[in-house]
Design an enzyme around this catalytic site. Sequence first.
Site, PDB file in Angstrom:
ATOM      1  CD1 TRP A 161       4.149  32.268  51.093  1.00  0.00           C
ATOM      2  CD2 TRP A 161       4.825  34.377  50.752  1.00  0.00           C
ATOM      3  NE1 TRP A 161       5.520  32.313  51.210  1.00  0.00           N
ATOM      4  CE2 TRP A 161       5.961  33.578  51.010  1.00  0.00           C
ATOM      5  CE3 TRP A 161       4.999  35.740  50.514  1.00  0.00           C
ATOM      6  CZ2 TRP A 161       7.250  34.104  51.024  1.00  0.00           C
ATOM      7  CZ3 TRP A 161       6.280  36.258  50.531  1.00  0.00           C
ATOM      8  CH2 TRP A 161       7.383  35.459  50.788  1.00  0.00           C
ATOM      9  CE  LYS A 213       6.306  34.259  54.577  1.00  0.00           C
ATOM     10  NZ  LYS A 213       7.581  33.600  54.793  1.00  0.00           N
ATOM     11  CD  GLU A 236      10.896  27.126  47.512  1.00  0.00           C
ATOM     12  OE1 GLU A 236      10.776  27.471  48.709  1.00  0.00           O
ATOM     13  OE2 GLU A 236      10.321  27.714  46.583  1.00  0.00           O
TER      14      GLU A 236
HETATM   15  P1  ADP Z   1       7.959  29.805  55.479  1.00  0.00           P
HETATM   16  O1  ADP Z   1       6.888  28.790  55.610  1.00  0.00           O
HETATM   17  O2  ADP Z   1       9.156  29.546  56.354  1.00  0.00           O
HETATM   18  O3  ADP Z   1       7.466  31.203  55.563  1.00  0.00           O
HETATM   19  P2  ADP Z   1       8.115  30.180  52.644  1.00  0.00           P
HETATM   20  O4  ADP Z   1       8.761  29.307  51.639  1.00  0.00           O
HETATM   21  O5  ADP Z   1       6.651  30.359  52.585  1.00  0.00           O
HETATM   22  O6  ADP Z   1       8.557  29.564  54.018  1.00  0.00           O
HETATM   23  O7  ADP Z   1       8.762  31.609  52.665  1.00  0.00           O
HETATM   24  C1  ADP Z   1      10.143  31.789  52.542  1.00  0.00           C
HETATM   25  C2  ADP Z   1      10.456  33.253  52.366  1.00  0.00           C
HETATM   26  O8  ADP Z   1      10.080  33.958  53.540  1.00  0.00           O
HETATM   27  C3  ADP Z   1      11.906  33.558  52.173  1.00  0.00           C
HETATM   28  O9  ADP Z   1      12.316  33.381  50.847  1.00  0.00           O
HETATM   29  C4  ADP Z   1      11.960  35.024  52.614  1.00  0.00           C
HETATM   30  O10 ADP Z   1      11.502  35.882  51.592  1.00  0.00           O
HETATM   31  C5  ADP Z   1      10.955  35.059  53.751  1.00  0.00           C
HETATM   32  N1  ADP Z   1      11.650  34.871  55.026  1.00  0.00           N
HETATM   33  C6  ADP Z   1      11.844  33.725  55.708  1.00  0.00           C
HETATM   34  N2  ADP Z   1      12.539  33.951  56.843  1.00  0.00           N
HETATM   35  C7  ADP Z   1      12.807  35.265  56.880  1.00  0.00           C
HETATM   36  C8  ADP Z   1      13.492  36.119  57.794  1.00  0.00           C
HETATM   37  N3  ADP Z   1      14.046  35.674  58.918  1.00  0.00           N
HETATM   38  N4  ADP Z   1      13.569  37.437  57.480  1.00  0.00           N
HETATM   39  C9  ADP Z   1      13.007  37.924  56.360  1.00  0.00           C
HETATM   40  N5  ADP Z   1      12.339  37.169  55.469  1.00  0.00           N
HETATM   41  C10 ADP Z   1      12.237  35.856  55.713  1.00  0.00           C
END
Ligand code: ADP
Length: 549
Positions: A439, A434, A324
């Site tokens: 996910w 995750k 987002e």
């Molecule tokens: P991405 O493709 O970057 O993983 P998502 O929208 O699938 O994006 O996931 C985002 C979520 O991943 C965030 O809301 C958070 O919970 C987790 N996340 C992303 N970066 C970090 C980080 N550096 N440390 C911990 N959690 C993270």
Amino acid sequence: MAGYDQTLRPFLWRAEKLYPDREIVARTHEGMVRTTYAGYADDVRRLAGALEAAGVGRGDRVGTVCWNHDRHFETYFAAPNMGAQLHTINPLLPDKQIQYIVEDAADTVVFVDPSLAEKLASAYDPDAFGSVERIVVVGSSVPDLDLPGAVDYESFVAGRDADYEWPELPGDQPAGMCYTSGTTGRPKGVEYTQQMLWSHTMAECTEMGLGLDSSDVVMPVVPMFHVNAWGLPFATTAVGGKHVYPGPSPDPSDLARLIEAEGVTVTAGVPTVWLGLLEYIEDNDVDLSALDRIVIGGAAAPESVIRQFDDLGVEVLHAWGMTETAPIGTVGHLKPDLEDTDYDAQVEKREKQGLVVPGLEFKVVDDDGEETPWDGEAFGELLIRGPWVTDGYHGRPEANESDFEGSWLRTGDIVTVDRDGYVEIVDRADDVIKSGGEWISSQELENVIMAHDEVSEAAVVGVPHEKWGERPVAFVVAAEGADRDRLVEEVLAMLDEEYPDWWLPDEVEFVDAIPKTATGKFSKKDIREEHADPSLVENSAPERRESGD
Ligand code: ADP
């Protein structure tokens, strides 16, 4: 005002004019491929011409099911620059989710890698894929699979000239799309307008973003289907840097070789990738002298990884973001007054998710809706807003209702903020797992397990795992007299039918009861505290991931 809008077009224009000989290199199914911005810009125009001839017009969506390589990168500028929308699809998702996503996005053309064609054929459903008129296999031939309308890439672009004229586009023209499946339920589509991608690119290039410039050689290991490889293909083009794409399923030795041979200065990916590389470096000589920094995000960067790369002379930039937020939201740069503190104190800061990047605003709100103090202890949900943060999901009014508060996006991340302004994630509001940066929906797995007649209750939780971050473990209350060994086999077989094998729980543990909250819901927190011991999954997770993240 008649004027000039913020779009991606000038980034490509500038790279072609100023850095025509700078390289774009990819490890592909057919070996290493090298081109330059001059050659690339021609290929992009040729591809745009082919897309137009295939009926793709302004506002249409072009799907991709591809790893990180030069042809995938071509779609990154071809579709948005012609006014269409690039929709990257995650091939690691269960078939059902891919069907939902393609139908929801109504993709008109879908690009697929030869090695992913079988996955696409398995997800192919004539109803869900009703809008798809062409499937372009990014290779020299079309595999013998049930993929109606499939054509190979060369035939698709054959006869096209590189004379395509880019249209003038408004900043609010949708340019990109990516689905997030973090929370339970159907994946949610996030659309990126030209202006969002422009502003994200500019912020990413700044020093307080990832500090890119034309001398950089950038290798995104994070898949190009994950939020545009965190925007790196756009940002690298904006600065005229060299691109290095690691292709399908790179293993640590491939990454090491590319870093050495291509002189990679910046790379990026989820922690799992870097744990693998560190392990490889322990047993092999790898020349990391060119490598300046590694962007780690998607999941928390472990302290040990930050320290080990420091010892190797490579800086870890810990970043946080989400689909987002296009995605970069915070980056763990040290403030000037912290540069003089001792090393341990610095690492403590860099382990946090970092400082908000210029251009965004955030606030942290507790359960009563009050903003929390910046004391490093009070926690609440992180809300964020800014020019590259989405203001709503594609066709999902109910999610827009729950996930936004006016112009603020509710991130679902529970955080603290310290006196220096460093954000640290301490928990997640959503009940999801995750694993290796991807996910897994615990609720979907629970629903299937509980459909077995000999299961009374089941809860799936993420158990900490050294390599993957988390792995799913199912806690099951069996009906009286059930044969437990058979039950485990049957449950896993049921899950195997619907989900990719990396979604399958590493263990199925039997418990007498699932702890509940006061309102009778499963208390995942209590299950984690009582049962989720890392030793449960220590040796269990097989090398099940296809991707190098
Ligand atoms: P991405 O493709 O970057 O993983 P998502 O929208 O699938 O994006 O996931 C985002 C979520 O991943 C965030 O809301 C958070 O919970 C987790 N996340 C992303 N970066 C970090 C980080 N550096 N440390 C911990 N959690 C993270």
